[in-house]
Design an enzyme around this catalytic site. Structure first.
Site, PDB file in Angstrom:
ATOM      1  N   ARG A 135       1.042   9.806  14.062  1.00  0.00           N
ATOM      2  CA  ARG A 135       1.827   9.224  13.291  1.00  0.00           C
ATOM      3  C   ARG A 135       2.472   8.405  14.210  1.00  0.00           C
ATOM      4  O   ARG A 135       2.462   8.445  15.398  1.00  0.00           O
ATOM      5  CB  ARG A 135       2.822  10.074  12.585  1.00  0.00           C
ATOM      6  CG  ARG A 135       2.273  10.704  11.350  1.00  0.00           C
ATOM      7  CD  ARG A 135       3.102  11.006  10.253  1.00  0.00           C
ATOM      8  NE  ARG A 135       4.245   9.975  10.180  1.00  0.00           N
ATOM      9  CZ  ARG A 135       5.318  10.081   9.452  1.00  0.00           C
ATOM     10  NH1 ARG A 135       5.591  11.144   9.047  1.00  0.00           N
ATOM     11  NH2 ARG A 135       6.066   8.960   9.232  1.00  0.00           N
ATOM     12  N   CYS A 140      -1.654   7.579  -2.336  1.00  0.00           N
ATOM     13  CA  CYS A 140      -1.876   6.645  -1.254  1.00  0.00           C
ATOM     14  C   CYS A 140      -2.261   7.459  -0.317  1.00  0.00           C
ATOM     15  O   CYS A 140      -2.508   7.050   0.916  1.00  0.00           O
ATOM     16  CB  CYS A 140      -0.820   5.702  -0.922  1.00  0.00           C
ATOM     17  SG  CYS A 140       0.733   6.171  -0.310  1.00  0.00           S
ATOM     18  N   ARG A 147      -8.424   8.280   4.170  1.00  0.00           N
ATOM     19  CA  ARG A 147      -9.358   7.163   3.848  1.00  0.00           C
ATOM     20  C   ARG A 147     -10.070   6.827   5.095  1.00  0.00           C
ATOM     21  O   ARG A 147     -11.305   6.518   5.044  1.00  0.00           O
ATOM     22  CB  ARG A 147      -8.287   5.988   3.287  1.00  0.00           C
ATOM     23  CG  ARG A 147      -9.282   4.629   3.125  1.00  0.00           C
ATOM     24  CD  ARG A 147      -8.535   3.440   2.698  1.00  0.00           C
ATOM     25  NE  ARG A 147      -7.471   3.339   3.541  1.00  0.00           N
ATOM     26  CZ  ARG A 147      -7.689   2.538   4.589  1.00  0.00           C
ATOM     27  NH1 ARG A 147      -9.104   2.110   5.046  1.00  0.00           N
ATOM     28  NH2 ARG A 147      -6.826   2.150   5.720  1.00  0.00           N
ATOM     29  N   ARG A 148      -9.344   6.289   6.187  1.00  0.00           N
ATOM     30  CA  ARG A 148      -9.970   5.799   7.464  1.00  0.00           C
ATOM     31  C   ARG A 148     -10.825   7.065   8.052  1.00  0.00           C
ATOM     32  O   ARG A 148     -11.940   6.811   8.494  1.00  0.00           O
ATOM     33  CB  ARG A 148      -8.853   5.488   8.443  1.00  0.00           C
ATOM     34  CG  ARG A 148      -8.282   4.068   7.948  1.00  0.00           C
ATOM     35  CD  ARG A 148      -7.083   3.883   9.084  1.00  0.00           C
ATOM     36  NE  ARG A 148      -6.640   2.502   8.599  1.00  0.00           N
ATOM     37  CZ  ARG A 148      -5.256   2.290   8.753  1.00  0.00           C
ATOM     38  NH1 ARG A 148      -4.256   3.221   9.367  1.00  0.00           N
ATOM     39  NH2 ARG A 148      -4.776   1.010   8.456  1.00  0.00           N
ATOM     40  N   ARG A 184       1.346   4.416  18.614  1.00  0.00           N
ATOM     41  CA  ARG A 184      -0.019   4.540  18.239  1.00  0.00           C
ATOM     42  C   ARG A 184      -1.090   4.114  19.505  1.00  0.00           C
ATOM     43  O   ARG A 184      -2.011   4.709  20.041  1.00  0.00           O
ATOM     44  CB  ARG A 184      -0.340   4.066  16.992  1.00  0.00           C
ATOM     45  CG  ARG A 184       0.247   4.812  15.789  1.00  0.00           C
ATOM     46  CD  ARG A 184      -0.100   4.285  14.316  1.00  0.00           C
ATOM     47  NE  ARG A 184       0.690   5.018  13.471  1.00  0.00           N
ATOM     48  CZ  ARG A 184       0.311   5.119  12.336  1.00  0.00           C
ATOM     49  NH1 ARG A 184      -1.147   5.103  11.891  1.00  0.00           N
ATOM     50  NH2 ARG A 184       0.931   5.679  11.326  1.00  0.00           N
ATOM     51  N   LYS A 192       0.811  -1.386   0.008  1.00  0.00           N
ATOM     52  CA  LYS A 192       0.168  -0.317  -0.156  1.00  0.00           C
ATOM     53  C   LYS A 192       0.965   1.267  -0.073  1.00  0.00           C
ATOM     54  O   LYS A 192       0.414   2.302  -0.331  1.00  0.00           O
ATOM     55  CB  LYS A 192      -1.153  -0.106   1.124  1.00  0.00           C
ATOM     56  CG  LYS A 192      -0.373   0.112   2.619  1.00  0.00           C
ATOM     57  CD  LYS A 192      -1.279   0.108   3.516  1.00  0.00           C
ATOM     58  CE  LYS A 192      -1.002   0.444   5.094  1.00  0.00           C
ATOM     59  NZ  LYS A 192      -1.762   0.542   6.018  1.00  0.00           N
ATOM     60  N   ASP A 193       2.241   1.109   0.226  1.00  0.00           N
ATOM     61  CA  ASP A 193       3.270   2.083   0.245  1.00  0.00           C
ATOM     62  C   ASP A 193       3.773   2.452  -1.068  1.00  0.00           C
ATOM     63  O   ASP A 193       4.267   3.725  -1.370  1.00  0.00           O
ATOM     64  CB  ASP A 193       4.208   2.176   1.131  1.00  0.00           C
ATOM     65  CG  ASP A 193       3.925   2.106   2.724  1.00  0.00           C
ATOM     66  OD1 ASP A 193       2.748   2.693   3.054  1.00  0.00           O
ATOM     67  OD2 ASP A 193       4.510   1.268   3.443  1.00  0.00           O
TER      68      ASP A 193
END
Length: 322
Positions: free
Chosen positions: A154, A247, A132-133, A160, A84-85
């Protein structure tokens, strides 16, 4: 013994615990296939050192460029990326030799007190650095008749989850695949259904990349490739590219295989684009035969992207800043 079998293959990897774990699994598989030692070469990328939010530094390629440069300079023989990166454009000098079997593509919630998303209180503070989230979580909350506050964060998995443990946030959202790969999947308090939150294109999948000229290594790495994973993520990334979105854009996509008994005969591709506040989503799907080639997978993604653009997706992607 053939002296070449003694010579280690150098695998380029980011330094994070997750990247090292992912690369370690690939290294073990490559050792088994080639009979050669594999050493991990740790590389720091711009995305690792920048403190800015990913949406602000562009997202696309920030974790990838340094690894690719090391490949092109001959400092490493191959590299492992979280798919996805990867930017959707592929450099001619490099080839993705393998996309191993995909991990769980879903997003995972790690919340205080073992709460699921539906149990979170009105006004809950949820950490995520992903537009997106943000868009889909806000939409999901609206559908439940409540409001959430998304907080841009981040950092690695420890950082996190630490925001929740320290009481700064009610929950954070992470990729389930990442938690699973570092042995922390049991810390998820909810796995978000793809019917409510579609993952990032390629989420849960890895890309093993090397020089296009290294035909011997390409042939060895190809043994790690999972054709169904490759077909699915190729369709998802084609959708992303056709929407001309990087992305860091609020785009979710998932291609899943539909089986009739034991026979996989169709692929369903779902895509979503939304405003950050979740008030508007364009969410569509298409189903067709499982793609048998790169071109067929690309066509599936472009077809759905065209339908989404016709429904107004382009206007929603203008909201990229957090």
């Amino acid at each position: 013994m053939n002296p070449r079998l003694d010579q280690p293959l150098r695998l380029g990897t980011r330094r994070s615990k997750l990247a090292m774990s992912q690369s370690g699994h690939v290294a073990d598989a490559v050792r088994a296939i080639t009979g050669r030692p594999v050493e991990l070469v740790e590389i720091t990328t711009y995305g690792d050192v920048s403190r800015e939010h990913l949406a602000q530094i562009g997202g696309t390629g920030v974790f990838v460029t340094a690894l690719r440069e090391a490949l092109l300079r001959g400092e490493v023989d191959f590299a492992v990326h979280s798919l996805k990166d990867l930017p959707t454009g592929q450099p001619e000098e490099l080839v993705i030799a393998a996309m191993p079997l995909r991990e769980d593509p879903r997003d995972a919630l790690v919340a205080r007190d073992g709460l699921t998303f539906e149990q979170l209180p009105d006004g809950a503070r949820i950490g995520t650095g992903s537009p997106r989230r943000t868009a889909q979580l806000n939409h999901y909350a609206r559908a439940l008749g409540k409001r959430i506050e998304t907080v841009a964060i981040r950092g690695n998995v420890d950082t996190r989850i630490g925001f929740v443990r320290d009481g700064e946030l009610d929950a954070v959202v992470l990729a389930a695949a990442g938690l699973n790969r570092i042995g922390r999947g049991d810390e998820a308090t909810d796995l978000l259904s793809v019917d409510c939150v579609l993952p990032a294109p390629g989420q849960g999948a890895l890309a093993v990349e090397c020089l296009a000229s290294n035909t011997e290594l390409i042939a060895s790495l190809a043994e790690l490739d999972d054709p169904h994973t490759r077909a699915a993520v190729t369709a998802e990334r084609s959708l992303l590219a056709a929407l001309e979105a990087g992305c860091s854009a609020p785009v979710g996509a998932l291609a899943d295989l539909l089986a009739d008994g034991q026979v996989v005969n169709e692929m369903r591709l779902r895509g979503v684009v939304g405003t950050l506040d979740g008030s508007t989503l364009v969410q569509l799907s298409t189903t067709g035969p499982v793609p048998q080639s790169y071109d067929e997978a690309m066509a599936l993604g472009r077809e759905l992207a065209d339908e989404m653009l016709a429904k107004g997706a382009a206007g929603l992607m203008g909201e990229r800043s957090l």
